[in-house]
Design a protein around this motif. Structure first.
Motif, short mmCIF file in Angstrom:
data_model
loop_
_atom_site.label_atom_id
_atom_site.label_comp_id
_atom_site.label_asym_id
_atom_site.label_seq_id
_atom_site.Cartn_x
_atom_site.Cartn_y
_atom_site.Cartn_z
N CYS A 114 0.72 -1.10 0.07
CA CYS A 114 -0.01 -0.10 0.00
C CYS A 114 1.08 1.19 -0.07
N CYS A 115 0.99 2.05 -0.94
CA CYS A 115 1.61 3.13 -1.30
C CYS A 115 0.96 4.53 -0.65
N VAL A 116 1.61 4.86 0.43
CA VAL A 116 0.55 6.00 1.05
C VAL A 116 1.22 7.28 0.39
N GLY A 117 0.32 7.57 -0.77
CA GLY A 117 0.49 8.62 -1.36
C GLY A 117 0.97 8.50 -2.90
N LYS A 118 0.82 9.42 -3.62
CA LYS A 118 1.12 9.26 -5.19
C LYS A 118 2.73 9.46 -5.36
N PHE A 119 3.31 10.45 -4.46
CA PHE A 119 4.76 10.54 -4.48
C PHE A 119 5.45 9.22 -4.33
N VAL A 120 4.85 8.48 -3.37
CA VAL A 120 5.77 6.90 -3.27
C VAL A 120 5.31 6.34 -4.47
N TYR A 121 4.14 5.83 -4.83
CA TYR A 121 3.84 5.05 -5.77
C TYR A 121 4.38 5.52 -7.26
N GLN A 122 4.50 6.85 -7.58
CA GLN A 122 5.10 7.31 -8.60
C GLN A 122 6.55 7.15 -8.87
N HIS A 123 7.30 7.14 -7.73
CA HIS A 123 8.78 6.86 -7.50
C HIS A 123 9.00 5.54 -7.60
N ARG A 129 5.50 11.59 -13.09
CA ARG A 129 4.62 12.38 -13.67
C ARG A 129 3.55 11.32 -14.24
N GLY A 130 2.39 12.11 -14.35
CA GLY A 130 1.20 11.52 -15.08
C GLY A 130 0.21 11.20 -14.13
N LYS A 131 -1.09 10.85 -14.65
CA LYS A 131 -2.18 10.79 -13.63
C LYS A 131 -2.31 9.52 -13.21
N VAL A 132 -2.71 9.19 -12.03
CA VAL A 132 -3.03 7.84 -11.62
C VAL A 132 -4.30 7.87 -10.64
N ALA A 133 -5.04 6.77 -10.68
CA ALA A 133 -6.16 6.92 -9.61
C ALA A 133 -5.97 5.99 -8.53
N PHE A 134 -6.55 6.46 -7.33
CA PHE A 134 -6.37 5.64 -6.04
C PHE A 134 -7.13 4.43 -6.29
N GLY A 135 -6.62 3.45 -5.56
CA GLY A 135 -7.13 2.11 -5.30
C GLY A 135 -6.02 0.97 -5.89
N ILE A 136 -6.64 -0.07 -6.16
CA ILE A 136 -5.73 -1.06 -6.61
C ILE A 136 -5.25 -0.76 -8.03
N GLN A 137 -3.90 -1.02 -8.35
CA GLN A 137 -3.13 -0.49 -9.62
C GLN A 137 -2.86 -1.67 -10.42
N SER A 138 -2.80 -1.70 -11.64
CA SER A 138 -2.35 -2.99 -12.50
C SER A 138 -0.98 -3.20 -12.26
N PRO A 151 0.59 -7.18 -5.23
CA PRO A 151 -0.19 -6.34 -5.96
C PRO A 151 0.03 -5.01 -5.12
N VAL A 152 -0.47 -4.11 -5.68
CA VAL A 152 -0.33 -2.61 -5.19
C VAL A 152 -1.51 -2.00 -5.11
N PHE A 153 -1.59 -1.30 -3.78
CA PHE A 153 -2.91 -0.40 -3.51
C PHE A 153 -2.24 1.19 -3.48
N LEU A 154 -2.90 2.12 -4.00
CA LEU A 154 -2.58 3.53 -4.16
C LEU A 154 -3.59 4.17 -3.08
N MET A 155 -3.17 4.63 -2.12
CA MET A 155 -4.09 5.51 -1.17
C MET A 155 -3.57 6.98 -1.23
N PRO A 156 -4.35 8.01 -0.92
CA PRO A 156 -4.05 9.35 -0.69
C PRO A 156 -3.05 9.60 0.44
N SER A 157 -2.15 10.55 0.40
CA SER A 157 -1.34 10.88 1.27
C SER A 157 -1.96 11.22 2.80
N THR A 158 -1.61 10.91 3.63
CA THR A 158 -2.40 11.12 5.07
C THR A 158 -1.69 12.34 5.71
#
Length: 172
Positions: A114-123, A129-138, A151-158
């Motif tokens: 579970c990536c807490v925030g887009k910064f973590v996931y995108q890195h 860069r680019g848009k990603v939606a929260f939730g389970i990722q491909s 599997p990877v889940f993306l949640m908003p930064s807390t």
């Protein structure tokens, strides 16, 4: 309040149910939360995690080791060094830590990352860069020797900087 320099050691073991990955600790965390995950002022991780239905009570930053042991939940920060803002992290430091984090996922084989925030996931996926939606990722993170993948889940930064998202969004 003066910023405090510290690091937080990973809380991870083989086949962790969920591995939460944050950016890095806050150097402005309250003194009693120093050394604990998601302990920065205004960080709503523990409130959201306690209310999302996965835990049996209300927990806070001081309970990270207890949660790790009771629920087999892991925690690590992309960069374990505390800063006032992730903007203080050097690009080379982030890239090095991304490689180390991916190696830990490969070795410890968490059932879900579970990536807490887009910064973590995108890195972690080398696409800052680019848009990603929260939730389970491909995207999945493969394990060593081809034994499977997380599997990877993306949640908003807390953290407070994730204020654009409601607590309900963060609990999902």
């Amino acid at each position: 309040m003066a910023a405090i320099d510290y690091t937080i050691p990973d809380l991870i073991r083989h086949h962790t149910e969920i591995l939460f990955i944050g950016i890095n600790p806050s150097s402005k965390a309250p003194k009693k939360h120093i050394g604990h995950f998601f302990g920065g002022r205004g960080n709503c991780f523990w409130k959201c995690f306690s209310e999302c239905g996965l835990l049996d009570g209300i927990y806070g930053p001081l309970d990270d080791v207890y949660i790790h042991n009771k629920y087999n939940v892991g925690f690590l920060n992309l960069v374990p060094r505390a800063t006032a803002s992730c903007k203080s992290l050097a690009r080379d430091e982030i890239l090095l830590r991304v490689q180390q984090t991916l190696a830990k996922i490969e070795r410890f084989k968490p059932k879900l990352v579970c990536c807490v925030g887009k910064f973590v996931y995108q890195h972690l996926i080398y696409s800052p860069r680019g848009k990603v939606a929260f939730g389970i990722q491909s995207t999945v993170f493969p394990w060593e020797n081809g034994q499977g993948a997380s599997p990877v889940f993306l949640m908003p930064s807390t953290s407070k900087i994730g204020i654009a998202y409601s607590e309900d969004d963060k609990k999902r």
